[in-house]
Motif scaffolding. Structure first.
Motif, mmCIF file in Angstrom:
data_model
loop_
_atom_site.group_PDB
_atom_site.id
_atom_site.type_symbol
_atom_site.label_atom_id
_atom_site.label_comp_id
_atom_site.label_asym_id
_atom_site.label_seq_id
_atom_site.Cartn_x
_atom_site.Cartn_y
_atom_site.Cartn_z
ATOM 1 N N THR A 9 0.958 -1.233 -0.183
ATOM 2 C CA THR A 9 -0.047 -0.093 -0.040
ATOM 3 C C THR A 9 1.050 1.217 0.035
ATOM 4 O O THR A 9 0.618 2.203 -0.595
ATOM 5 N N MET A 10 1.984 1.181 0.695
ATOM 6 C CA MET A 10 2.988 2.482 0.659
ATOM 7 C C MET A 10 3.420 2.627 -0.828
ATOM 8 O O MET A 10 3.417 3.667 -1.231
ATOM 9 N N LEU A 12 1.931 1.596 -3.493
ATOM 10 C CA LEU A 12 0.672 2.158 -4.266
ATOM 11 C C LEU A 12 0.564 3.953 -4.089
ATOM 12 O O LEU A 12 0.531 4.569 -4.776
ATOM 13 N N ALA A 13 0.647 4.142 -2.783
ATOM 14 C CA ALA A 13 0.441 5.610 -2.158
ATOM 15 C C ALA A 13 1.783 6.532 -2.975
ATOM 16 O O ALA A 13 1.482 7.493 -3.436
ATOM 17 N N ASP A 14 2.876 5.802 -3.068
ATOM 18 C CA ASP A 14 4.003 6.414 -3.627
ATOM 19 C C ASP A 14 3.657 6.652 -5.077
ATOM 20 O O ASP A 14 3.950 7.995 -5.404
ATOM 21 N N ALA A 16 1.034 6.989 -6.523
ATOM 22 C CA ALA A 16 -0.130 7.650 -6.950
ATOM 23 C C ALA A 16 0.281 9.108 -6.743
ATOM 24 O O ALA A 16 0.152 10.267 -7.374
ATOM 25 N N VAL A 17 1.179 9.469 -5.455
ATOM 26 C CA VAL A 17 1.521 10.728 -5.186
ATOM 27 C C VAL A 17 2.635 11.101 -6.184
ATOM 28 O O VAL A 17 2.432 12.332 -6.845
#
Lengths: 89, 89
Positions: A9-10, A12-14, A16-17
Motif C-alpha cells: 500500500t505504501m 501504491l501511495a508513493d 499515486a503521489v
C-alpha cells in the motif's frame, strides 16, 4: 505478511503521489507555455482566449507566488531563530 | 568562495545574454521581457516533474524488507532476554 501488505500500500501511495505531482507539473508547464508563447500569435476573437486569463495574470501569478514563498521562508527562519534564542536564555 | 564566484559569473553571463537579446531584437521584444520569468517557472516545473518521476520509480526491495523484519524480531528477543525495555508491539 502484515509488513508486505503495508509495503504494497505504501508503494501504491508513493506511485499515486508521484503520478499526481508529475501530472500537476506537466499541466502547469503546458498551460503556462500556451499562455505566454502561443496565445500572442492567436487572433483576438478566437475561442481559446476564453480558457485563458488576461495576459497580465501570466506575470502577476508567478511573481505573487514567488514573493509569497520568499516571505514565508523569511518568517519561518526568523521564527526558528527567535525560538532557539529563547531556549538558550 | 570559488563556488559563489562561479554562480555569480553564471548569473552575470545569463543577464548579459538577456540584455543582448533585448537590444538585438531577434525575437519580438515582448517575448524577451517574459523570458526570465518563463525560465524560472519552467525550472520549477522540471524540478517537480523529477520529484514525481523519482517517487514513481522508487524501489521497495520486498526481500530485504522481510529480512529486515526478521532481524528486528531477533534483535528484540535478544535485548528482551538481556533485560532492555523494547517497548511497542
Amino acid at each position: 505478511m502484515q509488513s508486505v501488505k503495508v509495503a504494497n500500500t505504501m508503494e501504491l501511495a508513493d506511485r499515486a503521489v508521484g503520478f499526481l505531482l508529475s501530472f500537476i507539473s506537466l499541466s502547469i508547464f503546458t498551460y503556462y507555455t500556451f499562455w505566454v508563447i502561443i496565445l500572442p500569435f492567436v487572433q483576438g476573437d478566437h475561442f481559446v482566449h476564453k480558457y485563458f486569463l488576461p495576459q497580465e495574470y501570466a506575470i502577476l501569478i508567478p511573481v505573487f507566488a514567488g514573493v509569497t514563498l520568499l516571505s514565508f521562508l523569511c518568517v519561518f527562519i526568523g521564527y526558528v531563530m527567535l525560538r532557539s534564542k529563547k531556549k538558550k536564555a | 568562495m570559488k563556488h559563489i564566484v562561479k554562480i555569480m559569473s553564471l548569473l552575470v553571463a545569463m543577464t548579459a545574454v538577456w540584455v543582448g537579446l533585448l537590444q538585438a531584437s531577434i525575437v519580438p521584444q515582448s517575448y524577451t521581457w517574459l523570458l526570465p520569468l518563463y525560465s524560472v517557472v519552467s525550472l520549477g516545473c522540471y524540478g517537480l516533474l523529477m520529484v514525481g518521476v523519482g517517487l514513481m520509480q522508487f524501489p521497495t526491495c520486498p526481500q530485504e524488507s522481510l529480512l529486515l523484519q526478521k532481524d528486528i524480531i531477533e534483535a528484540k528477543e535478544f535485548l528482551k532476554q538481556r533485560g532492555v525495555d523494547v517497548g511497542s508491539d
